[in-house]
Design a protein around this motif. Sequence first.
Motif, short mmCIF file in Angstrom:
data_model
loop_
_atom_site.label_atom_id
_atom_site.label_comp_id
_atom_site.label_asym_id
_atom_site.label_seq_id
_atom_site.Cartn_x
_atom_site.Cartn_y
_atom_site.Cartn_z
N ARG A 1 0.82 -1.22 0.00
CA ARG A 1 0.00 0.00 0.00
C ARG A 1 0.85 1.27 0.00
NH1 ARG A 1 -3.53 -3.41 -1.81
NH2 ARG A 1 -4.35 -4.87 -0.26
N GLU B 1 -8.11 -7.68 3.92
CA GLU B 1 -9.47 -7.22 3.57
C GLU B 1 -9.73 -5.79 4.04
OE1 GLU B 1 -8.75 -10.09 4.93
OE2 GLU B 1 -9.53 -11.65 3.60
N ALA C 1 -7.58 -2.41 1.71
CA ALA C 1 -7.94 -1.91 0.37
C ALA C 1 -9.30 -2.48 -0.02
CB ALA C 1 -6.87 -2.32 -0.66
N ASN C 2 -9.82 -2.02 -1.17
CA ASN C 2 -11.13 -2.50 -1.63
C ASN C 2 -11.00 -3.76 -2.49
OD1 ASN C 2 -9.98 -1.34 -3.88
ND2 ASN C 2 -11.90 -0.57 -4.70
N HIS C 3 -9.80 -4.37 -2.48
CA HIS C 3 -9.57 -5.61 -3.22
C HIS C 3 -8.59 -6.46 -2.42
CE1 HIS C 3 -5.45 -4.46 -4.42
NE2 HIS C 3 -5.95 -3.23 -4.36
N THR C 4 -8.59 -7.76 -2.65
CA THR C 4 -7.69 -8.65 -1.91
C THR C 4 -6.66 -9.33 -2.81
OG1 THR C 4 -9.30 -10.44 -2.11
CG2 THR C 4 -9.38 -9.12 -0.09
N ASP C 5 -6.80 -9.18 -4.12
CA ASP C 5 -5.83 -9.76 -5.05
C ASP C 5 -4.71 -8.75 -5.31
OD1 ASP C 5 -7.11 -12.25 -5.42
OD2 ASP C 5 -8.52 -11.33 -6.82
N LYS D 1 -2.85 -8.03 -8.71
CA LYS D 1 -3.48 -7.25 -9.78
C LYS D 1 -2.93 -5.82 -9.86
CE LYS D 1 -7.80 -9.87 -10.00
NZ LYS D 1 -9.27 -9.84 -9.81
#
Length: 332
Positions: free
Chosen positions: A151, A185, A188-192, A195
């Motif tokens: 992040r 979780e 961020a708003n995604h866990t992959d 990407k």
Amino acid sequence: MKEITKEVYLQWYEDMQFWRKFEDRLAAVYIQQKVRGFLHLYNGQEAVLAGALHAMDLSKDKMITAYRNHVQPIGMGVDPRRVMAELYGKVTGTSKGMGGSMHIFSKEHGFYGGHGIVGAQIPVGAGIAFADKYFETGGVTLTYFGDGAARQGSLHEAFNMAMNWKLPVVFICENNGYAMGTSVERTANHTDIWKLGLGYEMPCGPVDGMNPVKVAEAMHEAIERARRGDGPTFLEMKTYRYRGHSMSDAQLYRTKDEVEEYKKIDPITQVLDIIKEKGYATEAEIEAIDERVKNLVDECERFAEESPYPEVQQLYDVVYEEPNYPFIPHKL
């Protein structure tokens, strides 16, 4: 990729078992206050290192990581006795006892730390890769960081420049599920996480970080791509740590049942199961490996215990010497 033979499995078992027991001993002496400061352990994540080492060329490839960094230099060839001595703050340590747990370092063996600032090693890893490209060494730099560091803004700057210059670097996120005590979780708003590479058209993907075979296969492909001059890869190693973020972590953010579930896919157990299934070693031979591991851990502890602390003079020797300021004599 180099074939994964009986010998590789046996070496993986011995190496990972040693790394695990080495850090278990560190945890024990930390409680005795023989090792001070912070202590971040790698228990559970050993397959990420074992698989990577199988794919690397240790004569020219390099590695850089964050502060969960005790066993990586051992895998790269650093004397484990010196690593333990460094944690004890002894002069026989890898940085003469002045780096400690979070700053293991060995230029000789291509291990560039050991960084205490979250995410700081990401652009530095890209910089090492830039040097390899500039001097045409043929080396590839493996740059590791955690899911929390993913992040950091410096990651995006490094990704952009690495792709723009096609640097020989492999970026590896060791996603063990938690940034200190904050789950993926919640960050961020995604866990992959893998990407993130898509925004830079960087080859990227997830890898089973609990299985050294899967790690070796993914790392081989990424390292060879970098060595050909085709630029970086970003791999997300899905792994897990059994201990807390550090020894002071009460782990209130997860349950004991969750930890036990991950222990069912322990990388050491996976390798041992294959050794037994394929008849690569008898029970007596496995016991002999375990005994060697125990003896080496004991030797590392004994070496650290018996080594002296640095002299006060060393404080002056590790700062820049200036000819026009003769008041602090340097001895090194």
